[in-house]
Design a protein around this motif. Structure first.
Motif, PDB file in Angstrom:
ATOM      1  N   GLU A 156     100.130  77.487 -16.533  1.00 39.24           N
ATOM      2  CA  GLU A 156      99.345  76.612 -15.667  1.00 39.24           C
ATOM      3  C   GLU A 156     100.203  76.015 -14.558  1.00 39.24           C
ATOM      4  OE1 GLU A 156      98.858  72.266 -17.397  1.00 39.24           O
ATOM      5  OE2 GLU A 156      98.240  73.737 -18.907  1.00 39.24           O
ATOM      6  N   ILE A 157      99.527  75.555 -13.488  1.00 37.20           N
ATOM      7  CA  ILE A 157     100.187  74.864 -12.386  1.00 37.20           C
ATOM      8  C   ILE A 157      99.398  73.611 -12.036  1.00 37.20           C
ATOM      9  CG2 ILE A 157     101.146  76.993 -11.388  1.00 37.20           C
ATOM     10  CD1 ILE A 157      98.908  76.772  -9.219  1.00 37.20           C
ATOM     11  N   ASP A 158     100.036  72.722 -11.293  1.00 39.44           N
ATOM     12  CA  ASP A 158      99.390  71.538 -10.735  1.00 39.44           C
ATOM     13  C   ASP A 158      98.933  71.888  -9.321  1.00 39.44           C
ATOM     14  OD1 ASP A 158      98.664  69.099  -9.611  1.00 39.44           O
ATOM     15  OD2 ASP A 158     100.346  68.005 -10.483  1.00 39.44           O
ATOM     16  N   MET A 159      97.615  71.829  -9.069  1.00 35.67           N
ATOM     17  CA  MET A 159      97.065  72.186  -7.756  1.00 35.67           C
ATOM     18  C   MET A 159      97.228  71.077  -6.725  1.00 35.67           C
ATOM     19  SD  MET A 159      93.518  74.171  -8.749  1.00 35.67           S
ATOM     20  CE  MET A 159      92.843  72.787  -9.694  1.00 35.67           C
ATOM     21  N   VAL A 160      97.777  69.936  -7.097  1.00 30.46           N
ATOM     22  CA  VAL A 160      97.971  68.761  -6.230  1.00 30.46           C
ATOM     23  C   VAL A 160      96.707  67.916  -6.159  1.00 30.46           C
ATOM     24  CG1 VAL A 160      98.644  67.904  -3.958  1.00 30.46           C
ATOM     25  CG2 VAL A 160      99.702  69.995  -4.869  1.00 30.46           C
ATOM     26  N   ALA A 161      95.551  68.553  -6.041  1.00 32.56           N
ATOM     27  CA  ALA A 161      94.270  67.844  -6.009  1.00 32.56           C
ATOM     28  C   ALA A 161      93.343  68.459  -7.047  1.00 32.56           C
ATOM     29  CB  ALA A 161      93.642  67.934  -4.621  1.00 32.56           C
ATOM     30  N   PRO A 162      92.425  67.691  -7.614  1.00 29.16           N
ATOM     31  CA  PRO A 162      91.485  68.270  -8.573  1.00 29.16           C
ATOM     32  C   PRO A 162      90.501  69.210  -7.889  1.00 29.16           C
ATOM     33  CG  PRO A 162      90.879  66.000  -8.090  1.00 29.16           C
ATOM     34  CD  PRO A 162      92.204  66.236  -7.426  1.00 29.16           C
ATOM     35  N   TYR A 163      90.101  70.240  -8.597  1.00 28.91           N
ATOM     36  CA  TYR A 163      89.030  71.138  -8.143  1.00 28.91           C
ATOM     37  C   TYR A 163      88.251  71.549  -9.369  1.00 28.91           C
ATOM     38  CZ  TYR A 163      86.609  74.979  -5.787  1.00 28.91           C
ATOM     39  OH  TYR A 163      85.638  75.819  -5.259  1.00 28.91           O
ATOM     40  N   ASN A 164      86.935  71.316  -9.350  1.00 31.26           N
ATOM     41  CA  ASN A 164      86.122  71.468 -10.557  1.00 31.26           C
ATOM     42  C   ASN A 164      85.308  72.747 -10.586  1.00 31.26           C
ATOM     43  OD1 ASN A 164      87.076  68.931 -11.266  1.00 31.26           O
ATOM     44  ND2 ASN A 164      85.331  67.868 -10.354  1.00 31.26           N
ATOM     45  N   SER A 165      85.766  73.759  -9.875  1.00 31.88           N
ATOM     46  CA  SER A 165      84.976  74.977  -9.753  1.00 31.88           C
ATOM     47  C   SER A 165      85.859  76.215  -9.901  1.00 31.88           C
ATOM     48  CB  SER A 165      84.241  74.975  -8.408  1.00 31.88           C
ATOM     49  OG  SER A 165      83.464  73.807  -8.266  1.00 31.88           O
ATOM     50  N   ALA A 166      85.283  77.375  -9.623  1.00 30.39           N
ATOM     51  CA  ALA A 166      85.993  78.638  -9.821  1.00 30.39           C
ATOM     52  C   ALA A 166      86.815  78.997  -8.589  1.00 30.39           C
ATOM     53  CB  ALA A 166      84.990  79.755 -10.102  1.00 30.39           C
ATOM     54  N   PRO A 167      88.100  79.325  -8.744  1.00 28.94           N
ATOM     55  CA  PRO A 167      88.868  79.832  -7.604  1.00 28.94           C
ATOM     56  C   PRO A 167      88.239  81.112  -7.055  1.00 28.94           C
ATOM     57  CG  PRO A 167      90.305  79.304  -9.460  1.00 28.94           C
ATOM     58  CD  PRO A 167      88.907  79.242  -9.971  1.00 28.94           C
ATOM     59  N   THR A 168      88.397  81.324  -5.753  1.00 34.44           N
ATOM     60  CA  THR A 168      87.937  82.559  -5.120  1.00 34.44           C
ATOM     61  C   THR A 168      89.118  83.512  -5.017  1.00 34.44           C
ATOM     62  OG1 THR A 168      86.244  81.380  -3.858  1.00 34.44           O
ATOM     63  CG2 THR A 168      86.913  83.551  -3.035  1.00 34.44           C
ATOM     64  N   LEU A 169      88.969  84.712  -5.581  1.00 33.62           N
ATOM     65  CA  LEU A 169      90.056  85.688  -5.614  1.00 33.62           C
ATOM     66  C   LEU A 169      89.984  86.611  -4.404  1.00 33.62           C
ATOM     67  CD1 LEU A 169      92.431  87.003  -7.233  1.00 33.62           C
ATOM     68  CD2 LEU A 169      90.696  88.565  -8.170  1.00 33.62           C
ATOM     69  N   TYR A 170      91.095  86.687  -3.644  1.00 32.19           N
ATOM     70  CA  TYR A 170      91.243  87.645  -2.538  1.00 32.19           C
ATOM     71  C   TYR A 170      92.584  88.332  -2.716  1.00 32.19           C
ATOM     72  CZ  TYR A 170      91.997  89.494   2.163  1.00 32.19           C
ATOM     73  OH  TYR A 170      92.260  90.312   3.233  1.00 32.19           O
ATOM     74  N   LYS A 171      92.539  89.626  -3.041  1.00 31.91           N
ATOM     75  CA  LYS A 171      93.753  90.365  -3.373  1.00 31.91           C
ATOM     76  C   LYS A 171      94.467  89.630  -4.506  1.00 31.91           C
ATOM     77  CE  LYS A 171      94.031  92.513   1.171  1.00 31.91           C
ATOM     78  NZ  LYS A 171      94.830  92.772   2.398  1.00 31.91           N
ATOM     79  N   ASN A 172      95.677  89.132  -4.279  1.00 31.67           N
ATOM     80  CA  ASN A 172      96.385  88.378  -5.320  1.00 31.67           C
ATOM     81  C   ASN A 172      96.398  86.880  -5.031  1.00 31.67           C
ATOM     82  OD1 ASN A 172      97.123  90.474  -7.121  1.00 31.67           O
ATOM     83  ND2 ASN A 172      98.724  91.123  -5.700  1.00 31.67           N
ATOM     84  N   LEU A 173      95.472  86.409  -4.199  1.00 35.16           N
ATOM     85  CA  LEU A 173      95.402  84.990  -3.860  1.00 35.16           C
ATOM     86  C   LEU A 173      94.236  84.321  -4.579  1.00 35.16           C
ATOM     87  CD1 LEU A 173      96.032  84.891   0.007  1.00 35.16           C
ATOM     88  CD2 LEU A 173      97.656  84.426  -1.842  1.00 35.16           C
ATOM     89  N   LEU A 174      94.490  83.135  -5.089  1.00 34.27           N
ATOM     90  CA  LEU A 174      93.460  82.284  -5.664  1.00 34.27           C
ATOM     91  C   LEU A 174      93.232  81.128  -4.701  1.00 34.27           C
ATOM     92  CD1 LEU A 174      94.870  82.202  -9.292  1.00 34.27           C
ATOM     93  CD2 LEU A 174      92.758  83.364  -8.595  1.00 34.27           C
ATOM     94  N   ILE A 175      92.052  81.081  -4.070  1.00 29.83           N
ATOM     95  CA  ILE A 175      91.748  80.074  -3.060  1.00 29.83           C
ATOM     96  C   ILE A 175      90.893  78.998  -3.709  1.00 29.83           C
ATOM     97  CG2 ILE A 175      90.715  79.645  -0.794  1.00 29.83           C
ATOM     98  CD1 ILE A 175      91.209  82.654  -0.200  1.00 29.83           C
ATOM     99  N   VAL A 176      91.344  77.736  -3.603  1.00 33.07           N
ATOM    100  CA  VAL A 176      90.667  76.631  -4.276  1.00 33.07           C
ATOM    101  C   VAL A 176      90.357  75.516  -3.285  1.00 33.07           C
ATOM    102  CG1 VAL A 176      91.762  77.135  -6.482  1.00 33.07           C
ATOM    103  CG2 VAL A 176      92.833  75.495  -4.953  1.00 33.07           C
ATOM    104  N   GLY A 177      89.250  74.838  -3.533  1.00 37.05           N
ATOM    105  CA  GLY A 177      88.888  73.661  -2.766  1.00 37.05           C
ATOM    106  C   GLY A 177      89.392  72.403  -3.441  1.00 37.05           C
TER     107      GLY A 177
END
Length: 639
Positions: A156-177
């Motif tokens: 696991e990692i700390d995202m810096v800010a909370p995000y309560n939903s599913a990351p969006t996967l693009y290639k090997n990137l996880l994009i989070v709000g």
């Protein structure tokens, strides 16, 4: 041969989850956010025969607030395995029966009650399931459920800010709000958890958008989150589309932030690989109404005027749909800056204009006249009497159409109130849109719900000097529910009938080839009313999906129903009763046995629902009975 098989496996693992099969591989089905399944086994002729197949108990979500409710989870199915997050765990299930394959229980915090993400792995790492828990982004081995030790610190990692939903996967990137400070949107490497880029939704000194925050009011502004349940992405062009909420800390007062306040209330087009801004479109200047962009757009290629145009369809709490060229950000059918009412709150500098689409027309109510109030002939005498008295107690209502500002009152003074359509839950909310690319239709469920009240000075010591209030308290809905002076009438539940004439909620199909509304039907019924009055539409949270067989499936309503509609006509073809309302986006998939299933989370517990006993929260799955032949084409309700 062993070496050859290893190489083949490695190459296959790097491919994204397939959407050509019967899987539902991500929250929105595909990166374009169409929520459109190619499955056709369940169709307009046999959908009336759908029956319960199995269910899985989720448990009560202890992290859920009283407004947003219980689980809003959409499962995914990849390669014959279903992945589900429940109240305290993530599980892998057999999609035909619901039997557990593995279980990972979180001992610290709870998993996101909205979705998980599947990563197909790489040459040196097996496939993973990613789930958020507040600020934590957790990686699990998709085959065993064990933490993926190579990701971050022990999985696991700390995202810096909370995000309560599913990351969006693009290639090997996880994009989070983000659902909290410091806001913005970020991308992390799915292999090791390293942060790749970070986009700040409040600009910093020297950025061009900082000029839209006069008096340097961008400083120390942690809000303007991207709390939408996902992002959508043009994978060919490598553009990710991010929906951003209204600026804070107050949703109804902005004298401390003069200017248009970019990138609040904006759709952002970012380079998915770098996070660099390509273009932006702001739906509300200097928001004073809590008109967030609560969901990302659907992406389609449609033929308009003899040319194929890459479009996106963005909905909002404003009740409008904004159809833009997704490459340039330019409006497809025109958007006009129209003059709107000016705020009379001391020192407030409201925007003199707001962007309003020429087409499509409003998808939800955007105005109010006195004769729009509900009548006894619409519902009941008791309901109509309460609503008439509520308007009188409020001093009467003022409404100047879209973007009517809240009137100012000195605390304790009498006077008229503002009535605002849409209210603070929309319009369209987080459920978002689904599309049928063949029809060229985009579908969205909307609320015709009003907020009422005024802006007054806050009590001494408050965080902001002005606040919204009303005769029923701060959170003020125009509904049949008396308010608590400390909170308002937000918890009206299922008997919080709205006070304007029905319909109160709708399902809308927009033809994005022309910008016209193809059809619009009331969504939901009021069981307490007699036949002839029941079809009121209901308040709703959650969204639709579509199938290649011409169906639209949706729960969302607070009448404990799950429904299927004909995508071409809007005719309701099937309805089933649930133990709790289903405030979630459904999904459909092909089981290992070759049978098509449709699933939805029914967990209720939001401000739209009455309290329910624990134990009813469940993922509910439906299928056609074995041997079903020549089923009736008539609408059928199962009980």
């Amino acid at each position: 041969m062993a070496i050859a098989l290893t190489l083949i496996t490695a190459v296959t693992a790097q491919k994204p989850p397939s959407t050509a099969s019967g899987d539902w591989p991500m929250y929105n089905y595909d990166l374009a956010g169409t929520r459109h399944s190619p499955l056709t086994q369940i169709n307009t002729s046999n959908v009336g025969a759908l029956a319960p197949a199995w269910s899985y108990k989720l448990g009560r979500d202890r992290t859920a607030g009283t407004i947003s409710g219980g689980s809003e989870y959409t499962p995914i199915v990849v390669a014959g395995v279903m992945y589900v997050a429940a109240s305290d765990r993530v599980v892998a299930l057999e999609p035909d029966t619901g039997a557990e394959i593995w279980r990972h229980t979180l001992t610290n915090g709870a998993p996101s009650r909205r979705g998980v993400t599947y990563w197909p792995g790489s040459a040196d790492a097996p496939a993973r399931i990613f789930v958020t828990s507040e600020r934590r982004l957790i990686a699990l081995n998709a085959r065993t459920g064990e933490p993926a030790a190579a990701f971050g610190n022990g999985g696991e990692i700390d995202m810096v800010a909370p995000y309560n939903s599913a990351p969006t996967l693009y290639k090997n990137l996880l994009i989070v709000g983000t659902n909290g400070s410091p806001g913005g949107v970020r991308a992390f490497d799915a292999r090791n958890g390293a942060k790749i880029w970070d986009f700040h939704s409040v600009p910093a000194a020297g950025e061009a958008a900082a000029g839209t925050w006069k008096n340097d009011s961008w400083k120390d502004r942690p809000n303007t989150y991207s709390w939408a349940f996902s992002q959508t992405l043009d994978a060919v062009r490598g553009i990710v589309y991010v929906a951003v909420e209204a600026p804070g800390p107050s949703d109804y007062w902005g004298a401390d932030r003069p200017g248009d306040n970019l990138y609040g209330n904006s759709l952002l087009a970012l380079d998915a690989a770098t996070g660099k801004l390509q273009w932006h479109f702001q739906t509300v200047h200097h928001d004073l109404w809590d008109y967030d962009l609560p969901s990302p757009p659907s992406l389609l290629d449609v033929r308009i005027g003899g040319q194929v145009v890459p479009i996106l369809a963005q909905t909002s709490k404003t009740g409008y749909m904004y159809v833009l060229n997704r490459v340039t950000g330019k409006p497809v059918f025109g958007i006009e800056e129209r003059r709107v009412g000016r705020s009379d709150v001391p020192n407030e500098q409201s925007s003199p204009t707001q962007p309003i689409p020429v087409k499509p027309p409003p998808l939800a109510r955007v105005g109010f006249k006195a004769d729009d109030i509900v009548r006894a002939t619409d519902t009941t005498a008791e309901h109509a009497a309460f609503c008439g008295a509520l308007m009188e107690r409020s001093g009467g209502f003022d409404n100047d159409g879209p973007f009517t500002p809240y009137v100012f009152r000195d605390a304790g003074a009498s006077g008229r109130s503002t009535i605002l359509f849409p209210g603070s839950i929309g319009g369209a909310n987080w459920g978002g849109t689904a599309a049928d690319p063949g029809l060229g239709y985009v579908f969205v469920n909307t609320n015709d719900e009003a907020s009422i009240g005024w802006v007054e000075r806050s009590p001494a010591g408050a965080r902001v000097p002005f606040r919204r209030n009303s005769i029923v308290g701060p959170t003020s809905r125009f509904q049949w529910a008396e308010g608590d002076p400390r909170t308002g009438n937000i918890m009206g539940g299922e008997r919080g009938w709205l006070c304007q004439r029905p319909p109160w909620g709708n399902l809308v199909a927009v033809n994005v080839r022309t910008g016209d509304i193809a059809w619009k039907v009331p969504l939901g019924v009021t069981d307490e009313l007699p036949e002839g009055k029941k079809n009121t539409g209901r308040l709703n949270l959650g969204g639709p999906i579509t199938t290649a067989s011409g169906l639209v499936f949706i729960g969302a309503t607070n009448d404990k129903r799950f429904r299927a509609f004909d995508a071409k006509s809007g005719r309701e073809l099937w309805t089933t009763r649930l133990a709790m309302s289903a405030h979630a986006v459904p999904m459909t998939y092909l089981g290992r046995n070759g049978k098509q299933y449709v699933a939805i989370t029914a967990s209720g517990a939001s401000a739209l629902d009455d309290p329910m006993p624990e134990g009813a929260e469940a993922l509910v799955v439906f299928a056609l009975p074995s041997g079903t032949e020549n089923p009736s084409n008539e609408k059928r309700e199962t009980r």
